[in-house]
Design an enzyme around this catalytic site. Structure first.
Site, PDB file in Angstrom:
ATOM      1  N   LYS A  11      79.483  10.828  16.755  1.00 31.36           N
ATOM      2  CA  LYS A  11      79.428  10.671  15.295  1.00 31.36           C
ATOM      3  C   LYS A  11      80.353  11.675  14.590  1.00 31.36           C
ATOM      4  CE  LYS A  11      74.776   8.661  15.297  1.00 31.36           C
ATOM      5  NZ  LYS A  11      73.482   8.608  14.583  1.00 31.36           N
ATOM      6  N   TYR A  51      74.400  -1.259  11.686  1.00 35.42           N
ATOM      7  CA  TYR A  51      73.054  -0.726  11.442  1.00 35.42           C
ATOM      8  C   TYR A  51      72.171  -1.711  10.662  1.00 35.42           C
ATOM      9  CZ  TYR A  51      74.082   3.998  13.195  1.00 35.42           C
ATOM     10  OH  TYR A  51      74.370   5.079  13.998  1.00 35.42           O
ATOM     11  N   ASN A 114      72.947  13.371  13.803  1.00 38.49           N
ATOM     12  CA  ASN A 114      72.419  13.743  15.121  1.00 38.49           C
ATOM     13  C   ASN A 114      73.444  13.605  16.251  1.00 38.49           C
ATOM     14  OD1 ASN A 114      72.430  10.979  15.150  1.00 38.49           O
ATOM     15  ND2 ASN A 114      70.286  10.712  15.745  1.00 38.49           N
ATOM     16  N   HIS A 117      75.139   8.420  19.122  1.00 40.47           N
ATOM     17  CA  HIS A 117      74.312   7.210  19.146  1.00 40.47           C
ATOM     18  C   HIS A 117      74.407   6.614  20.538  1.00 40.47           C
ATOM     19  CE1 HIS A 117      72.727   3.205  18.258  1.00 40.47           C
ATOM     20  NE2 HIS A 117      73.731   2.754  18.988  1.00 40.47           N
ATOM     21  N   GLU A 128      75.992  -4.450  20.586  1.00 35.27           N
ATOM     22  CA  GLU A 128      76.811  -3.373  20.017  1.00 35.27           C
ATOM     23  C   GLU A 128      78.209  -3.344  20.638  1.00 35.27           C
ATOM     24  OE1 GLU A 128      72.899  -0.596  18.987  1.00 35.27           O
ATOM     25  OE2 GLU A 128      74.323   0.102  20.493  1.00 35.27           O
TER      26      GLU A 128
HETATM   27  P1  CMP Z   1      71.041   6.314  15.690  1.00 39.66           P
HETATM   28  O1  CMP Z   1      70.721   6.404  17.138  1.00 39.66           O
HETATM   29  O2  CMP Z   1      72.484   6.243  15.327  1.00 39.66           O
HETATM   30  O3  CMP Z   1      70.314   5.043  15.059  1.00 39.66           O
HETATM   31  C1  CMP Z   1      69.945   4.963  13.703  1.00 39.66           C
HETATM   32  C2  CMP Z   1      70.132   6.273  12.997  1.00 39.66           C
HETATM   33  O4  CMP Z   1      69.442   6.402  11.784  1.00 39.66           O
HETATM   34  C3  CMP Z   1      69.556   7.375  13.873  1.00 39.66           C
HETATM   35  O5  CMP Z   1      70.415   7.588  14.966  1.00 39.66           O
HETATM   36  C4  CMP Z   1      69.440   8.526  12.894  1.00 39.66           C
HETATM   37  O6  CMP Z   1      70.626   9.306  12.807  1.00 39.66           O
HETATM   38  C5  CMP Z   1      69.239   7.792  11.584  1.00 39.66           C
HETATM   39  N1  CMP Z   1      67.882   7.984  11.086  1.00 39.66           N
HETATM   40  C6  CMP Z   1      66.750   7.559  11.655  1.00 39.66           C
HETATM   41  N2  CMP Z   1      65.684   7.921  10.879  1.00 39.66           N
HETATM   42  C7  CMP Z   1      66.198   8.585   9.823  1.00 39.66           C
HETATM   43  C8  CMP Z   1      65.618   9.199   8.686  1.00 39.66           C
HETATM   44  N3  CMP Z   1      64.290   9.192   8.503  1.00 39.66           N
HETATM   45  N4  CMP Z   1      66.437   9.785   7.801  1.00 39.66           N
HETATM   46  C9  CMP Z   1      67.782   9.787   7.985  1.00 39.66           C
HETATM   47  N5  CMP Z   1      68.390   9.203   9.052  1.00 39.66           N
HETATM   48  C10 CMP Z   1      67.592   8.622   9.952  1.00 39.66           C
END
Ligand code: CMP
Length: 141
Positions: A11, A51, A114, A117, A128
């Site tokens: 990311k 998403y 985070n 992914h 995906e």
């Molecule tokens: P990812 O694995 O990319 O899949 C969906 C993403 O949404 C997840 O990682 C997080 O980065 C994001 N995400 C999930 N829950 C929350 C939340 N409560 N607030 C902000 N971002 C979120």
């Protein structure tokens, strides 16, 4: 155990930290191979499509803003049990809850930012991967 393919994203926050190589080393050290990769700028329509399952969630706009804020590295990883293995390497979605040594613990900044992914199932991986790579762009799988 079957050879699987999974979809992975480094990311924008992790690309900005210049840790693409360090993250790929974790995959390689765990016997996952890079079967395709590209550094791209994700546009909003593609981020929203990727998403789509989170469209009604309150964090959707923030998530799309973040994922389009800078370059991302998209990859196909291949190897035995690749989907589950990649999820173990990444750690819990929230870096604050991720185990020591996992990618999200090492490089994640917050639940939204985070660092990485990874597909959550073989069916998600197929969907995906098809969004980002043609079959002829996937090698080594
Ligand atoms: P990812 O694995 O990319 O899949 C969906 C993403 O949404 C997840 O990682 C997080 O980065 C994001 N995400 C999930 N829950 C929350 C939340 N409560 N607030 C902000 N971002 C979120």
């Amino acid at each position: 155990m079957a050879i699987e393919k999974t979809f992975s994203i480094i990311k924008p926050n992790a690309v900005k930290k210049n840790v693409i190589g360090k993250i790929i080393t974790h995959f390689e050290d765990n016997d996952l191979k890079i079967a395709a990769s590209q550094l791209i700028n994700l546009d909003r329509p593609k981020a929203e499509e990727f998403y789509a399952e989170h469209k009604e969630r309150p964090f959707f706009g923030e998530l799309v803003d973040f994922m389009t804020s800078g370059p991302i590295m998209i990859m196909c990883l291949s190897g035995e049990d690749a989907v589950a293995k990649n999820r173990n390497i990444m750690g819990a979605t929230n870096p604050a809850e991720a185990d020591e040594g996992t990618l999200r613990k090492l490089y994640g900044d917050s639940l939204g930012e985070n660092a990485v992914h990874g597909s959550d199932s073989p069916a998600s991986a197929d969907r995906e991967l098809a969004l980002f790579f043609s079959t002829k762009e996937i090698c080594n799988a």
